[in-house]
Design a protein around this motif. Structure first.
Motif, mmCIF file in Angstrom:
data_model
loop_
_atom_site.group_PDB
_atom_site.id
_atom_site.type_symbol
_atom_site.label_atom_id
_atom_site.label_comp_id
_atom_site.label_asym_id
_atom_site.label_seq_id
_atom_site.Cartn_x
_atom_site.Cartn_y
_atom_site.Cartn_z
ATOM 1 N N ALA A 243 44.218 65.909 43.305
ATOM 2 C CA ALA A 243 43.035 65.075 43.073
ATOM 3 C C ALA A 243 43.450 63.620 42.883
ATOM 4 O O ALA A 243 42.708 62.823 42.308
ATOM 5 N N ILE A 244 44.623 63.277 43.394
ATOM 6 C CA ILE A 244 45.165 61.928 43.200
ATOM 7 C C ILE A 244 44.207 60.868 43.728
ATOM 8 O O ILE A 244 43.876 59.891 43.038
ATOM 9 N N PHE A 245 43.752 61.035 44.942
ATOM 10 C CA PHE A 245 42.986 59.974 45.596
ATOM 11 C C PHE A 245 41.563 59.873 45.055
ATOM 12 O O PHE A 245 41.059 58.765 44.847
ATOM 13 N N SER A 246 40.920 60.998 44.812
ATOM 14 C CA SER A 246 39.558 60.940 44.278
ATOM 15 C C SER A 246 39.551 60.390 42.855
ATOM 16 O O SER A 246 38.629 59.656 42.469
ATOM 17 N N THR A 247 40.569 60.712 42.074
ATOM 18 C CA THR A 247 40.660 60.185 40.709
ATOM 19 C C THR A 247 40.826 58.669 40.730
ATOM 20 O O THR A 247 40.143 57.938 39.997
ATOM 21 N N LEU A 248 41.727 58.194 41.581
ATOM 22 C CA LEU A 248 41.928 56.748 41.698
ATOM 23 C C LEU A 248 40.695 56.056 42.272
ATOM 24 O O LEU A 248 40.304 54.978 41.818
ATOM 25 N N TYR A 249 40.078 56.680 43.264
ATOM 26 C CA TYR A 249 38.902 56.075 43.899
ATOM 27 C C TYR A 249 37.777 55.883 42.883
ATOM 28 O O TYR A 249 37.101 54.841 42.877
ATOM 29 N N ALA A 250 37.576 56.865 42.022
ATOM 30 C CA ALA A 250 36.534 56.760 41.000
ATOM 31 C C ALA A 250 36.805 55.589 40.059
ATOM 32 O O ALA A 250 35.871 54.931 39.582
ATOM 33 N N ARG A 251 38.076 55.305 39.803
ATOM 34 C CA ARG A 251 38.439 54.182 38.938
ATOM 35 C C ARG A 251 38.316 52.842 39.643
ATOM 36 O O ARG A 251 37.947 51.837 39.035
ATOM 37 N N TYR A 252 38.631 52.816 40.932
ATOM 38 C CA TYR A 252 38.760 51.544 41.644
ATOM 39 C C TYR A 252 37.460 51.026 42.246
ATOM 40 O O TYR A 252 37.222 49.820 42.264
ATOM 41 N N THR A 253 36.643 51.889 42.780
ATOM 42 C CA THR A 253 35.558 51.431 43.649
ATOM 43 C C THR A 253 34.576 50.483 42.965
ATOM 44 O O THR A 253 34.048 49.568 43.593
ATOM 45 N N GLN A 254 34.358 50.676 41.660
ATOM 46 C CA GLN A 254 33.422 49.811 40.941
ATOM 47 C C GLN A 254 34.110 48.929 39.898
ATOM 48 O O GLN A 254 33.427 48.284 39.099
ATOM 49 N N ARG A 255 35.414 48.869 39.929
ATOM 50 C CA ARG A 255 36.093 48.100 38.890
ATOM 51 C C ARG A 255 35.905 46.603 39.106
ATOM 52 O O ARG A 255 35.830 46.121 40.241
ATOM 53 N N THR A 256 35.847 45.880 38.005
ATOM 54 C CA THR A 256 35.655 44.432 38.049
ATOM 55 C C THR A 256 36.902 43.681 37.584
ATOM 56 O O THR A 256 36.943 42.454 37.654
ATOM 57 N N ASP A 257 37.893 44.420 37.105
ATOM 58 C CA ASP A 257 39.148 43.813 36.681
ATOM 59 C C ASP A 257 40.206 44.039 37.752
ATOM 60 O O ASP A 257 39.945 44.663 38.778
ATOM 61 N N PHE A 258 41.413 43.528 37.514
ATOM 62 C CA PHE A 258 42.502 43.752 38.464
ATOM 63 C C PHE A 258 43.461 44.785 37.887
ATOM 64 O O PHE A 258 43.765 44.762 36.693
ATOM 65 N N PRO A 259 43.954 45.703 38.721
ATOM 66 C CA PRO A 259 44.851 46.759 38.225
ATOM 67 C C PRO A 259 46.132 46.191 37.623
ATOM 68 O O PRO A 259 46.642 45.161 38.072
ATOM 69 N N ASP A 260 46.633 46.867 36.631
ATOM 70 C CA ASP A 260 47.870 46.453 35.966
ATOM 71 C C ASP A 260 49.039 47.244 36.552
ATOM 72 O O ASP A 260 49.312 48.369 36.147
ATOM 73 N N ILE A 261 49.705 46.650 37.530
ATOM 74 C CA ILE A 261 50.883 47.257 38.149
ATOM 75 C C ILE A 261 52.099 46.453 37.701
ATOM 76 O O ILE A 261 52.180 45.246 37.947
ATOM 77 N N THR A 262 53.037 47.096 37.047
ATOM 78 C CA THR A 262 54.193 46.388 36.507
ATOM 79 C C THR A 262 55.341 46.343 37.517
ATOM 80 O O THR A 262 55.392 47.132 38.467
ATOM 81 N N ARG A 263 56.258 45.431 37.286
ATOM 82 C CA ARG A 263 57.453 45.345 38.128
ATOM 83 C C ARG A 263 58.276 46.626 38.028
ATOM 84 O O ARG A 263 58.876 47.068 39.009
ATOM 85 N N GLU A 264 58.281 47.225 36.853
ATOM 86 C CA GLU A 264 59.015 48.480 36.665
ATOM 87 C C GLU A 264 58.450 49.579 37.562
ATOM 88 O O GLU A 264 59.200 50.399 38.105
ATOM 89 N N GLN A 265 57.136 49.597 37.731
ATOM 90 C CA GLN A 265 56.526 50.569 38.638
ATOM 91 C C GLN A 265 56.912 50.293 40.086
ATOM 92 O O GLN A 265 57.180 51.217 40.858
#
Length: 270
Positions: A243-265
């Motif tokens: 359910a990786i993609f549907s879980t992420l899609y539910a978080r992303y499609t209506q988000r108004t902020d920017f994702p927090d992706i770190t250099r470590e990731q």
């Protein structure tokens, strides 16, 4: 669902219609013979490296519409996909650029990556552009056009540009993507989509999978020229048996902020 997954898996195994695309460059006659050889070398290298990373494109030929420029401030100032039968790529490039300059430009890798996903509605362009933006860097890294250090630096810099633009472009992501060009919101849309696929990649890695492997399976068994974002996401879940993609899609499609992706990731990306 289990029955569907078994059918999907068998379909992927049974598919034998995938073959490498052959280039069909149009517009070469505007150039000298020596310059034609440079352009052909660039096009063939880019196609070879893209297919090495993402698998063969299922076209008998791939039209490339060439527009050499006398004045350009970068090797390839513009590129776009022409959807049709077959799909093709339009390229505006500096007619005086060397092979190395053209090879090191990201544009053609980006446009070729687009061909691995179907055409989505405007509201889903954050997925389309995010995928192509992430994949251009994967292809360039895999082909050693850029080093792993440069790969991480480019992703980090791009994500920061997206984060900065989000300060003034705070609409829900799908809504903003629908009006991206008028809003001038490319940085937020492209790099939010890239963050989506970076998160998906990291989750797939934890399951012993990769995004490039998934895309190869998708092209073999399930590709259609046009679909919706939700249908694409559902298919990706089915292919990854998660359910990786549907879980992420539910978080992303209506988000108004920017994702927090770190250099470590980013360092963890393989």
């Amino acid at each position: 669902m289990k029955l569907f997954n078994r059918i999907l898996f068998v379909t992927c195994l049974a598919s034998t219609s995938v073959f490498a695309a052959q280039l069909d460059p149009q517009g070469l006659t505007e150039l000298s013979k020596s310059k034609q050889q440079i352009i052909l070398q660039w096009l063939n290298f880019s196609l070879e490296q893209t297919q090495a990373t993402l698998g063969p494109l299922p076209y008998s030929n791939l039209p490339i519409y060439l527009h050499p420029r006398y004045i350009a401030f970068e090797p390839v100032p513009w590129g776009s996909v022409r959807r049709g039968d077959p799909d093709g790529i339009e390229l505006h490039f500096d007619r005086f650029a060397s092979f190395t300059q053209l090879r090191d430009d990201w544009t053609l890798y980006h446009e070729m990556a687009h061909l691995y996903l179907p055409l989505l509605p405007y509201s889903g362009f954050w997925l389309s552009e995010g995928f192509a933006t992430y994949m251009q860097n994967i292809i360039m890294r895999d082909s050693k056009v850029i080093t792993r250090k440069q790969f991480i630096q480019r992703l980090s810099a791009g994500l920061e540009r997206g984060r900065q633009q989000t300060r003034t472009k705070q609409q829900p992501l799908s809504e903003l993507a629908d009006d991206m060009w008028q809003q001038g919101a490319q940085q937020r849309v492209y790099w939010s989509g890239s963050a989506f696929f970076i998160e998906a990649e990291l989750a797939l890695q934890q399951q012993g999978q990769s995004l490039t492997q998934l895309i190869k399976r998708y092209r073999e068994c399930c590709y259609s020229s046009k679909t919706t974002a939700k249908k694409l996401i559902t298919t990706f879940d089915q292919l990854s048996r998660s359910a990786i993609f549907s879980t992420l899609y539910a978080r992303y499609t209506q988000r108004t902020d920017f994702p927090d992706i770190t250099r470590e990731q980013l360092i963890l990306l393989r």
